[in-house]
Design an enzyme around this catalytic site. Structure first.
Site, PDB file in Angstrom:
ATOM      1  N   HIS A 232     -63.112 -21.923 -98.293  1.00  0.00           N
ATOM      2  CA  HIS A 232     -61.822 -21.968 -97.591  1.00  0.00           C
ATOM      3  C   HIS A 232     -61.634 -20.601 -96.918  1.00  0.00           C
ATOM      4  O   HIS A 232     -62.477 -20.169 -96.134  1.00  0.00           O
ATOM      5  CB  HIS A 232     -60.741 -22.316 -98.629  1.00  0.00           C
ATOM      6  N   HIS A 271     -66.657 -28.031 -90.647  1.00  0.00           N
ATOM      7  CA  HIS A 271     -65.252 -28.200 -91.024  1.00  0.00           C
ATOM      8  C   HIS A 271     -65.034 -29.616 -91.516  1.00  0.00           C
ATOM      9  O   HIS A 271     -65.633 -30.552 -90.990  1.00  0.00           O
ATOM     10  CB  HIS A 271     -64.339 -27.911 -89.825  1.00  0.00           C
ATOM     11  N   ASP A 326     -63.097 -19.095 -88.719  1.00  0.00           N
ATOM     12  CA  ASP A 326     -63.505 -17.859 -89.395  1.00  0.00           C
ATOM     13  C   ASP A 326     -64.637 -17.133 -88.674  1.00  0.00           C
ATOM     14  O   ASP A 326     -64.802 -15.920 -88.840  1.00  0.00           O
ATOM     15  CB  ASP A 326     -63.929 -18.172 -90.843  1.00  0.00           C
TER      16      ASP A 326
HETATM   17  N1  COA Z   1     -73.988 -24.692 -93.410  1.00  0.00           N
HETATM   18  C1  COA Z   1     -74.996 -25.545 -93.694  1.00  0.00           C
HETATM   19  N2  COA Z   1     -74.841 -26.855 -93.874  1.00  0.00           N
HETATM   20  C2  COA Z   1     -73.592 -27.331 -93.750  1.00  0.00           C
HETATM   21  C3  COA Z   1     -72.493 -26.515 -93.458  1.00  0.00           C
HETATM   22  C4  COA Z   1     -72.733 -25.143 -93.278  1.00  0.00           C
HETATM   23  N3  COA Z   1     -71.739 -24.301 -92.994  1.00  0.00           N
HETATM   24  N4  COA Z   1     -71.385 -27.275 -93.395  1.00  0.00           N
HETATM   25  C5  COA Z   1     -71.756 -28.520 -93.638  1.00  0.00           C
HETATM   26  N5  COA Z   1     -73.093 -28.558 -93.865  1.00  0.00           N
HETATM   27  C6  COA Z   1     -73.903 -29.713 -94.157  1.00  0.00           C
HETATM   28  C7  COA Z   1     -73.574 -30.292 -95.512  1.00  0.00           C
HETATM   29  O1  COA Z   1     -74.340 -29.657 -96.530  1.00  0.00           O
HETATM   30  C8  COA Z   1     -73.966 -31.718 -95.297  1.00  0.00           C
HETATM   31  O2  COA Z   1     -75.378 -31.803 -95.319  1.00  0.00           O
HETATM   32  P1  COA Z   1     -76.090 -33.079 -95.981  1.00  0.00           P
HETATM   33  O3  COA Z   1     -75.555 -34.274 -95.250  1.00  0.00           O
HETATM   34  O4  COA Z   1     -77.527 -32.797 -95.752  1.00  0.00           O
HETATM   35  O5  COA Z   1     -75.675 -33.039 -97.434  1.00  0.00           O
HETATM   36  C9  COA Z   1     -73.531 -31.977 -93.877  1.00  0.00           C
HETATM   37  O6  COA Z   1     -73.557 -30.710 -93.225  1.00  0.00           O
HETATM   38  C10 COA Z   1     -72.174 -32.605 -93.720  1.00  0.00           C
HETATM   39  O7  COA Z   1     -71.234 -31.779 -94.288  1.00  0.00           O
HETATM   40  P2  COA Z   1     -69.853 -32.363 -94.771  1.00  0.00           P
HETATM   41  O8  COA Z   1     -70.064 -33.008 -96.083  1.00  0.00           O
HETATM   42  O9  COA Z   1     -69.255 -33.239 -93.723  1.00  0.00           O
HETATM   43  O10 COA Z   1     -68.952 -31.066 -94.918  1.00  0.00           O
HETATM   44  P3  COA Z   1     -67.643 -30.974 -95.819  1.00  0.00           P
HETATM   45  O11 COA Z   1     -66.544 -31.633 -95.094  1.00  0.00           O
HETATM   46  O12 COA Z   1     -67.885 -31.420 -97.207  1.00  0.00           O
HETATM   47  O13 COA Z   1     -67.445 -29.410 -95.907  1.00  0.00           O
HETATM   48  C11 COA Z   1     -66.974 -27.218 -95.330  1.00  0.00           C
HETATM   49  C12 COA Z   1     -66.727 -28.689 -94.995  1.00  0.00           C
HETATM   50  C13 COA Z   1     -66.027 -26.349 -94.524  1.00  0.00           C
HETATM   51  C14 COA Z   1     -66.682 -26.990 -96.824  1.00  0.00           C
HETATM   52  C15 COA Z   1     -68.432 -26.901 -95.034  1.00  0.00           C
HETATM   53  O14 COA Z   1     -68.680 -27.131 -93.671  1.00  0.00           O
HETATM   54  C16 COA Z   1     -68.776 -25.476 -95.397  1.00  0.00           C
HETATM   55  O15 COA Z   1     -69.083 -25.195 -96.560  1.00  0.00           O
HETATM   56  N6  COA Z   1     -68.738 -24.534 -94.418  1.00  0.00           N
HETATM   57  C17 COA Z   1     -68.985 -23.151 -94.718  1.00  0.00           C
HETATM   58  C18 COA Z   1     -67.757 -22.476 -95.294  1.00  0.00           C
HETATM   59  C19 COA Z   1     -66.712 -22.226 -94.250  1.00  0.00           C
HETATM   60  O16 COA Z   1     -66.991 -21.750 -93.170  1.00  0.00           O
HETATM   61  N7  COA Z   1     -65.455 -22.494 -94.632  1.00  0.00           N
HETATM   62  C20 COA Z   1     -64.317 -22.302 -93.760  1.00  0.00           C
HETATM   63  C21 COA Z   1     -63.764 -23.614 -93.310  1.00  0.00           C
HETATM   64  S1  COA Z   1     -62.483 -23.392 -92.116  1.00  0.00           S
END
Ligand code: COA
Length: 389
Positions: A232, A271, A326
């Site tokens: 987050h 996201h 971010d």
């Molecule tokens: N880096 C690498 N892989 C990522 C990723 C990232 N930043 N964000 C998503 N993915 C991957 C997931 O591992 C998943 O892969 P898979 O299908 O092989 O398992 C796929 O992309 C789909 O992701 P999804 O499940 O739709 O994402 P989510 O909705 O569960 O998670 C976040 C959203 C924000 C938690 C996630 O994108 C993340 O951890 N981002 C990095 C942290 C961040 O920047 N947070 C600030 C948010 S404003």
């Protein structure tokens, strides 16, 4: 109105796509809007103007804005002495602690000093005027907590809060120098974009605490704890650390490959809601260009920008993932000369406006938030007494 990700209904998947309540504060359909206004328009406003809009449901008149800003300034200027002396002591004992912990502790102390026990119950309707006053007070106090902590760990005597727009006052206090109008302007845009974002994890935590009838300070303390997590708000600090670790453009591809191979997420990308790009990241990326004054001293930041663009290209090609807010925010804070450990606390200062508005909205039409879980544990089994196990 269908939610951008409402196709996903798997409750084991972090409630993705589940509509968990109503709000009139923020909508994400097509573009991001606060109380019906597009953020693209609100980017021209001061932070106080946007905070007023979120809290009081409409844009202020000049008079309303002046009075609101004065109330916030008064709160920032008059942190209780108990908090200041507590921070001075804590700064000696744990100067390296996370500043998110400092803010959470500060809000907790403020709640205790206020004897905050939640909204007054009346027979017919809750009177929330006291709660709005608490919200305004906290909007001024939280940036002051941050400024005071920085004074304490720097060994400086805490100085009075400057009588300037909140964004300018805060930036000057944190950088300990006068700052240009351009810098203040771009910093304000980061606060406006961080101010509110519907039912994100920390806001939902705040609403859940509020739904039990608990108090605003407890809800804010929970929200700060939730925002601290790297998935987050904590992501903005990790973003800059990542860029520093990568170092040069040649390292980008092997670094990304390594992260993906190890199933590590790349901070600042992806996201839960925006699957084809975060509008806030696009807007802030554009605003960030205005920081480049063509001077030689900006050269390290130009290099960092190039590095960041390379990472973006590789992430798009390899994972079809785009940056979230971010990603540009971290580089802007760095270019403004702010230390990494302040990035997520600045998110707190901005999101205070969204959190307090949601807390009041929850209080005004409250129902206990208590979902159900699907049981996936062992099937019923016979109990065996301790001596027989
Ligand atoms: N880096 C690498 N892989 C990522 C990723 C990232 N930043 N964000 C998503 N993915 C991957 C997931 O591992 C998943 O892969 P898979 O299908 O092989 O398992 C796929 O992309 C789909 O992701 P999804 O499940 O739709 O994402 P989510 O909705 O569960 O998670 C976040 C959203 C924000 C938690 C996630 O994108 C993340 O951890 N981002 C990095 C942290 C961040 O920047 N947070 C600030 C948010 S404003």
């Amino acid at each position: 109105m269908s939610h951008p990700s409402s196709h996903c209904k798997d409750s084991r998947n972090g409630l993705a796509g589940v509509t968990a309540g109503h709000t009139s504060i923020c909508s994400l359909d097509k573009t991001l809007r606060y109380r019906g206004y597009a953020v693209t328009d609100l980017l021209e406003c001061s932070f106080e103007e946007v905070a007023y809009l979120l809290l009081w449901s409409d844009l202020p008149t000049e008079n309303q804005l002046r009075e609101f800003a004065t109330r916030l300034h008064k709160s920032a200027q008059s942190l209780p002495e108990t908090v200041v002396s507590c921070f001075e002591r804590l700064a000696q004992i744990s100067p390296q602690c996370s500043i998110m912990d400092v803010l959470r502790t500060g809000v907790s102390i403020l709640g205790q000093l206020e004897c905050d026990n939640g909204p007054e119950e009346s027979h017919h309707k809750r009177d929330l005027s006291q709660e709005r006053m608490k919200a305004e007070q906290l909007l001024g106090q939280v940036p002051a907590l941050l400024g005071t902590w920085i004074d304490c760990i720097s060994g400086r005597q805490p100085i009075p809060w400057p009588k300037k727009p909140l964004a300018t006052a805060l930036l000057e206090k944190l950088c300990h120098t006068r700052i240009s109008d351009n810098a203040a302007n771009i910093f304000t845009k980061t606060l406006v974009l961080y101010a509110e974002h519907e039912f994100n994890a920390s806001t939902f935590a705040a609403r859940t605490v509020t739904s039990t009838g608990s108090d605003m300070h407890s809800a804010i303390a929970a929200a700060i704890g939730t925002l601290k997590g790297p998935l987050h708000g904590g992501a903005n600090e990790k973003v800059l650390q990542q860029l520093i670790d990568i170092g040069t453009p040649e390292n980008v591809e092997p670094w990304v490959a390594r992260q993906l191979e190890n199933k590590e997420v790349i901070m600042g990308f992806g996201h839960r809601i925006y699957k084809s790009g975060d509008i806030r990241a696009i807007l802030l990326h554009e605003a960030g260009h205005q920081l480049d004054d063509n001077s030689a001293s900006f050269e390290p930041h130009r290099k960092l920008e190039k590095l960041a663009h390379k990472v973006e290209a590789v992430m798009l090609e390899q994972k079809n993932l785009r940056p979230n807010l971010d990603w540009p925010a971290a580089r802007i804070y760095h270019a403004l000369g702010l230390p990494i450990k302040l990035f997520t606390p600045l998110f707190v200062v901005a999101r205070m406006s969204g959190w307090t508005s949601h807390i009041i909205e929850q209080m005004s039409d409250n129902q206990l938030i208590r979902p159900v879980a699907k049981y996936i544990g062992p099937s019923p089994r016979k109990f065996i007494a301790l001596a027989d196990r």
